[in-house]
Design a protein around this motif. Sequence first.
Motif, PDB file in Angstrom:
ATOM      1  N   UNK A  75       0.812  -1.228   0.000  1.00  0.00           N
ATOM      2  CA  UNK A  75       0.000   0.000   0.000  1.00  0.00           C
ATOM      3  C   UNK A  75       0.841   1.273   0.000  1.00  0.00           C
ATOM      4  N   UNK A  76       1.922   1.236  -0.754  1.00  0.00           N
ATOM      5  CA  UNK A  76       2.755   2.432  -0.897  1.00  0.00           C
ATOM      6  C   UNK A  76       2.315   3.185  -2.141  1.00  0.00           C
ATOM      7  N   UNK A  77       2.824   4.394  -2.299  1.00  0.00           N
ATOM      8  CA  UNK A  77       2.601   5.125  -3.545  1.00  0.00           C
ATOM      9  C   UNK A  77       3.295   4.367  -4.680  1.00  0.00           C
ATOM     10  N   UNK A  78       2.717   4.441  -5.874  1.00  0.00           N
ATOM     11  CA  UNK A  78       3.313   3.766  -7.032  1.00  0.00           C
ATOM     12  C   UNK A  78       4.437   4.648  -7.572  1.00  0.00           C
ATOM     13  N   UNK A  79       5.649   4.110  -7.587  1.00  0.00           N
ATOM     14  CA  UNK A  79       6.813   4.910  -8.007  1.00  0.00           C
ATOM     15  C   UNK A  79       6.979   4.865  -9.521  1.00  0.00           C
ATOM     16  N   UNK A  80       6.081   5.544 -10.198  1.00  0.00           N
ATOM     17  CA  UNK A  80       6.194   5.613 -11.648  1.00  0.00           C
ATOM     18  C   UNK A  80       5.794   6.997 -12.107  1.00  0.00           C
ATOM     19  N   UNK A  81       6.517   7.494 -13.125  1.00  0.00           N
ATOM     20  CA  UNK A  81       6.189   8.817 -13.662  1.00  0.00           C
ATOM     21  C   UNK A  81       5.018   8.722 -14.652  1.00  0.00           C
ATOM     22  N   UNK A  82       4.468   7.509 -14.824  1.00  0.00           N
ATOM     23  CA  UNK A  82       3.349   7.319 -15.750  1.00  0.00           C
ATOM     24  C   UNK A  82       2.100   6.802 -15.036  1.00  0.00           C
ATOM     25  N   UNK A  83       2.098   6.843 -13.699  1.00  0.00           N
ATOM     26  CA  UNK A  83       1.031   6.171 -12.950  1.00  0.00           C
ATOM     27  C   UNK A  83      -0.352   6.737 -13.247  1.00  0.00           C
ATOM     28  N   UNK A  84      -0.452   8.013 -13.646  1.00  0.00           N
ATOM     29  CA  UNK A  84      -1.755   8.623 -13.912  1.00  0.00           C
ATOM     30  C   UNK A  84      -2.513   7.959 -15.047  1.00  0.00           C
ATOM     31  N   UNK A  85      -1.802   7.198 -15.908  1.00  0.00           N
ATOM     32  CA  UNK A  85      -2.485   6.570 -17.044  1.00  0.00           C
ATOM     33  C   UNK A  85      -3.450   5.473 -16.623  1.00  0.00           C
ATOM     34  N   UNK A  86      -3.264   4.900 -15.425  1.00  0.00           N
ATOM     35  CA  UNK A  86      -4.178   3.819 -15.014  1.00  0.00           C
ATOM     36  C   UNK A  86      -5.595   4.365 -14.825  1.00  0.00           C
ATOM     37  N   UNK A  87      -5.718   5.679 -14.582  1.00  0.00           N
ATOM     38  CA  UNK A  87      -7.042   6.292 -14.427  1.00  0.00           C
ATOM     39  C   UNK A  87      -7.806   6.200 -15.749  1.00  0.00           C
ATOM     40  N   UNK A  88      -7.113   6.440 -16.870  1.00  0.00           N
ATOM     41  CA  UNK A  88      -7.756   6.341 -18.183  1.00  0.00           C
ATOM     42  C   UNK A  88      -8.094   4.897 -18.530  1.00  0.00           C
ATOM     43  N   UNK A  89      -7.290   3.960 -18.014  1.00  0.00           N
ATOM     44  CA  UNK A  89      -7.482   2.557 -18.371  1.00  0.00           C
ATOM     45  C   UNK A  89      -8.616   1.904 -17.599  1.00  0.00           C
ATOM     46  N   UNK A  90      -8.881   2.368 -16.384  1.00  0.00           N
ATOM     47  CA  UNK A  90      -9.821   1.678 -15.500  1.00  0.00           C
ATOM     48  C   UNK A  90     -11.245   1.754 -16.069  1.00  0.00           C
ATOM     49  N   UNK A  91     -11.875   0.601 -16.345  1.00  0.00           N
ATOM     50  CA  UNK A  91     -13.186   0.640 -17.009  1.00  0.00           C
ATOM     51  C   UNK A  91     -14.337   0.987 -16.066  1.00  0.00           C
ATOM     52  N   UNK A  92     -14.115   0.949 -14.739  1.00  0.00           N
ATOM     53  CA  UNK A  92     -15.236   1.131 -13.815  1.00  0.00           C
ATOM     54  C   UNK A  92     -15.050   2.308 -12.865  1.00  0.00           C
ATOM     55  N   UNK A  93     -13.948   3.022 -12.965  1.00  0.00           N
ATOM     56  CA  UNK A  93     -13.743   4.162 -12.068  1.00  0.00           C
ATOM     57  C   UNK A  93     -13.305   3.771 -10.672  1.00  0.00           C
ATOM     58  N   UNK A  94     -12.678   2.576 -10.547  1.00  0.00           N
ATOM     59  CA  UNK A  94     -12.107   2.218  -9.247  1.00  0.00           C
ATOM     60  C   UNK A  94     -10.864   3.058  -8.999  1.00  0.00           C
ATOM     61  N   UNK A  95     -10.185   3.438 -10.083  1.00  0.00           N
ATOM     62  CA  UNK A  95      -9.019   4.336  -9.994  1.00  0.00           C
ATOM     63  C   UNK A  95      -9.410   5.638 -10.682  1.00  0.00           C
ATOM     64  N   UNK A  96      -9.376   6.730  -9.938  1.00  0.00           N
ATOM     65  CA  UNK A  96      -9.719   8.024 -10.536  1.00  0.00           C
ATOM     66  C   UNK A  96      -8.621   9.031 -10.199  1.00  0.00           C
ATOM     67  N   UNK A  97      -8.737  10.204 -10.801  1.00  0.00           N
ATOM     68  CA  UNK A  97      -7.698  11.225 -10.627  1.00  0.00           C
ATOM     69  C   UNK A  97      -7.894  11.958  -9.299  1.00  0.00           C
ATOM     70  N   UNK A  98      -6.886  11.886  -8.438  1.00  0.00           N
ATOM     71  CA  UNK A  98      -7.029  12.490  -7.102  1.00  0.00           C
ATOM     72  C   UNK A  98      -7.109  14.022  -7.163  1.00  0.00           C
ATOM     73  N   UNK A  99      -6.215  14.717  -7.891  1.00  0.00           N
ATOM     74  CA  UNK A  99      -6.312  16.186  -7.903  1.00  0.00           C
ATOM     75  C   UNK A  99      -7.599  16.688  -8.560  1.00  0.00           C
ATOM     76  N   UNK A 100      -8.172  15.900  -9.468  1.00  0.00           N
ATOM     77  CA  UNK A 100      -9.342  16.361 -10.221  1.00  0.00           C
ATOM     78  C   UNK A 100     -10.662  15.926  -9.570  1.00  0.00           C
ATOM     79  N   UNK A 101     -10.603  15.073  -8.536  1.00  0.00           N
ATOM     80  CA  UNK A 101     -11.831  14.532  -7.944  1.00  0.00           C
ATOM     81  C   UNK A 101     -12.762  15.653  -7.463  1.00  0.00           C
TER      82      UNK A 101
END
Length: 554
Positions: free
Chosen positions: A65-91
């Motif tokens: 349960x650590x932060x994901x150490x990737x400079x591309x991690x925000x792309x999983x928000x676009x990939x998630x088909x059900x909105x389990x992962x969403x954009x934190x700053x934009x919520x």
Amino acid sequence: GKGGSRYEENKRAVTEKYMGPVVKTQMTRCIHCTRCVRFSEEVAGVEEIGAIGRGEGMQITSYLEQAVHSELSGNVVDLCPVGALTSKPYAFEARPWELTKTLGIDVMDGVGTNIRIDSRGREVLRALPRVNDDVNEEWATDKTRHAVDGLMKRRLDKPYIRRNGKLEAVGWNEAFEAIAAVKAGSSVAAIAGDLVDCETMYATKKLLKTMKSEMLEGRQTGLSYDVSSLAAVNFNSTIAGIEDADVILLVSTNPRWEASLVNTRIRKAVRKGGAKVFGIGPEADQTYPVEWLGNDMSLLNDLPNAVKDALEQAKKPALVLGGGALSVEGAHGAALKLAKQFKLVRDDWNGFNVLHIGASRTGGLMLGYAYDGGIKAIAAKKPKLLFALGADEMDYSAFENSFKVYVGHHGDAGAHAADVILPAAAYTEKDGTYVNLEGRVQRSNKAIFAPGDAREDWSIFRALSEVVGKKLPFDSFADLRAKMGKDHPELANEGLVAFDWAPPTGLPDKPKGQGVHPVKDFYLTNSIARASATMQRCSAELLHADDEVMEAAE
């Protein structure tokens, strides 16, 4: 109604997971499609998201349960088909139908990522990637997506003049007259920063030409490499083409930070094409295996036999020269010598690549923003008047005796050093042409208006030219763009510019010194990112591990 429920099975609820400053989770929605797991493993190359438990108790989570150490991690928000992962700053910021959508180009690095700028009123709320298979495919880095909250912070919104060491707000006329009062003659210089569009640089160049000065420089950190052939300082394989390389030599570069979306292509070459990667320079995790040869740049003249054999037998060998390598004298010449020795340039393949970090660098070189001897040579001439176009990474102490005019949008290093500040527009607030590191000309559109009294950069120079008595020959942006296209035909149309391969000869080719990585902090590379609260959080947490939890009393 009936008080009890007829639903008798166990209801499955899942606690929220922590995935870092940019991804918000609502894991009860998760359907275990594992798209995010596959993305982080296959594209980002960071194996930090996976499944624990089995059957009904299975959960998707990040490692410990650590932060994901990737400079591309925000792309999983676009990939998630059900909105389990969403954009934190934009919520909870906005609804999609409230937003005005504008097609733009990102300026956070030299890749020229195609983005859609979503704005409401005078504020940019988010930036999303657009699909362009030649440039960024469908991805965008976290900096591209989330540095936009820095566009509203620390903004310069009125002109300032420094009096008795303090900056005072004034009107435009007063600021212009203070500049006109500097009797500089032809002792005028202009330094362009990393986020400037071609039109601004062209207008500045025109103004300096009327003042009979040619002191233009875009390499603000002090580099001074040979630019007599633009092909020799271009990413010639193209971003998509580097996927086809079978042997790649990285020279003093950290593509994961300098151009993350070029790094994903190199990773693809390794995963799908079985490419071998060798590296000279400081070691850094690139998300794929790299055989590091050492940190001494003299290795360019003395490669180990295994590397020589690999380059000789390669069908499509490639060399990637980073910004750190260009700062070592002789490295550029040695790399060009290697290119000739191992036939990196063939009829159907050009494997000689220079990786630029600034969004405005290639366009600046095409417009002549490369003074012989670089910024040091300009400083040695002690110009009386210096225009800094959003240049925040340069050393202003070399220009102590110059009258410094900062034309930019954020109160960063450049504004601190300036004698006069002219507030300009950021990349989302103006139309502009940008050329990416492979020489691709792209156009960005204006999404919102600049705040306060800030104006678009070209109009500032057009108005200033009249006060100085050297009126510029255009009255509208379309007029300016047409004139730029006439003087520089390669900038007239969008698309890839073909540079002829005619490398300079006689360059010093005996490099001495260590390689360096110019990007010290991926999240804070420019004035917009440094003003962004999200980028500051990412930097503190992911790079500097400031994970002390604040107690309520603190």
